[in-house]
Scaffold this active site. Structure first.
Site, PDB file in Angstrom:
ATOM      1  N   HIS A  27       0.831  -1.213   0.000  1.00 35.42           N
ATOM      2  CA  HIS A  27       0.000   0.000   0.000  1.00 35.42           C
ATOM      3  C   HIS A  27       0.874   1.275   0.000  1.00 35.42           C
ATOM      4  CE1 HIS A  27      -3.455  -2.535   1.008  1.00 35.42           C
ATOM      5  NE2 HIS A  27      -2.871  -2.936   2.112  1.00 35.42           N
TER       6      HIS A  27
HETATM    7  O1  RIB Z   1      -5.114   0.575   4.464  1.00 32.98           O
HETATM    8  C1  RIB Z   1      -3.709   0.481   4.385  1.00 32.98           C
HETATM    9  C2  RIB Z   1      -3.069   1.598   5.122  1.00 32.98           C
HETATM   10  O2  RIB Z   1      -3.389   1.514   6.506  1.00 32.98           O
HETATM   11  C3  RIB Z   1      -1.532   1.552   5.059  1.00 32.98           C
HETATM   12  O3  RIB Z   1      -1.036   2.857   5.148  1.00 32.98           O
HETATM   13  C4  RIB Z   1      -1.173   0.776   6.295  1.00 32.98           C
HETATM   14  O4  RIB Z   1       0.140   1.106   6.772  1.00 32.98           O
HETATM   15  C5  RIB Z   1      -2.209   1.288   7.263  1.00 32.98           C
HETATM   16  O5  RIB Z   1      -1.742   2.535   7.782  1.00 32.98           O
END
Ligand code: RIB
Ligand code: CA
Length: 309
Positions: A240
């Site tokens: 992500h």
């Molecule tokens: O949904 C994914 C996000 O939420 C990423 O940034 C992960 O590190 C959490 O913060």
């Protein structure tokens, strides 16, 4: 080089984003700000220092920020990121005597004023720090070049990772996200629509064997890969946060379109939903570049090759 401030809630994928961004040698990190999100802000701060020590960049300063969302209670994600937030992969590194630094929101304001038109914010945790900075200094909207946010879900209903239609970073502080999304900032939302297509498996990690990051990536992603097995039926760690960095390094990794996006803050069923008005029902001016397609193979290959370099 692009001047950036990276705002993190270091977690495993935040850690991978820090490493990726620094090893790219193409981004000028003015500093890293931390926020309550995956883990308490104190833990996110310690983890960020540990990663900077692993990379060999203890010259980069860390600026702790909000220790909770604007209104709601914190929701920590230990079940995804492990009890210390980075899969207990750096227990051998001890961080003591942290230097006193400015509050994250103040650092963002100071740097945006100093580098007007040059600063890119990369937000990969809840948006609390940016919301606070905007309320303190509205001129940020004129000073900041662009903001790239990891968050949200715009075109695949029901595939959220906190509620069916809500992604964690937005869900964790939807009021902060609402302030940011209506601020007038030049915003790109790197959402689950694309980030869930980018991930590493044990096979990808083996390509890091012999590098100084192999042990960390293998160990830190153990819990996340188990979570991935449950979520996707494959032992995998979603990239992500690294994808927001990847987009700065190569804009061709993502296809974007500008639309009007609103944040749901009243509904218990959909709190934190990023509602994208693709059909312009609300006749509102587009405020966000949303991400609809990703060249996942090219990005993951670039991520691995950058860490190998
Ligand atoms: O949904 C994914 C996000 O939420 C990423 O940034 C992960 O590190 C959490 O913060
Ligand atoms: Ca994060």
């Amino acid at each position: 080089m692009q001047k950036i401030i990276l705002d993190v809630d270091t977690g495993v994928d935040d850690a991978l984003a820090i490493i990726y961004g620094l090893e790219s040698k193409k981004l000028d990190f003015l500093g890293i700000t931390t926020v309550s999100g995956n883990v308490p802000v104190e833990m996110a701060t310690i983890n960020t220092h540990k990663i900077l020590q692993l990379v060999g960049r203890k010259d980069i300063k860390v600026y702790p920020g909000a220790n909770r969302p604007l209104l709601r209670e914190p929701h920590y994600e230990y079940h995804v990121h492990g009890s210390d937030g980075i899969g207990n992969a750096l227990d051998t590194i001890q961080i003591e005597d942290l230097e006193e630094t400015d509050f994250a929101a103040d650092f963002i304001i100071e740097q945006a004023k100093k580098f007007q038109g040059e600063l890119t914010l990369v937000m990969v945790g809840p948006l609390t720090n940016l919301a606070l900075a905007l309320r303190k200094e509205p001129r940020l909207v004129e000073w900041i070049k662009e903001v790239v946010v990891m968050g949200g879900l715009v075109s695949v209903a029901g595939m959220g990772n906190k509620l069916p239609n809500s992604e964690f970073n937005i869900y964790a502080d939807a009021e902060a996200a609402k302030i940011v999304i209506h601020s007038g900032l030049e915003l790109t939302l790197v959402s689950l629509d694309v980030t869930t297509q980018t991930f590493i498996t044990k096979e990808d990690i083996e390509r890091l064997k012999g590098t100084k990051y192999y042990d960390f990536v293998l160990k830190s992603t153990e819990v996340v890969r188990e979570y991935g097995l449950v979520q996707y039926g494959v032992s995998r760690a979603s990239l992500h946060d690294p994808l927001t960095i990847g987009y700065l390094l190569d804009r061709s990794f993502l296809k974007t379109e500008k639309h009007f996006v609103e944040i749901e803050t009243m509904s218990e069923l959909n709190y934190g939903q990023t509602i994208c008005d693709f059909k312009n029902h609300w006749q509102q001016e587009a405020n966000v570049h949303v991400t609809l397609e990703v060249n996942a193979e090219a990005f993951v290959d670039h991520f691995i090759k950058t860490l190998r370099a």
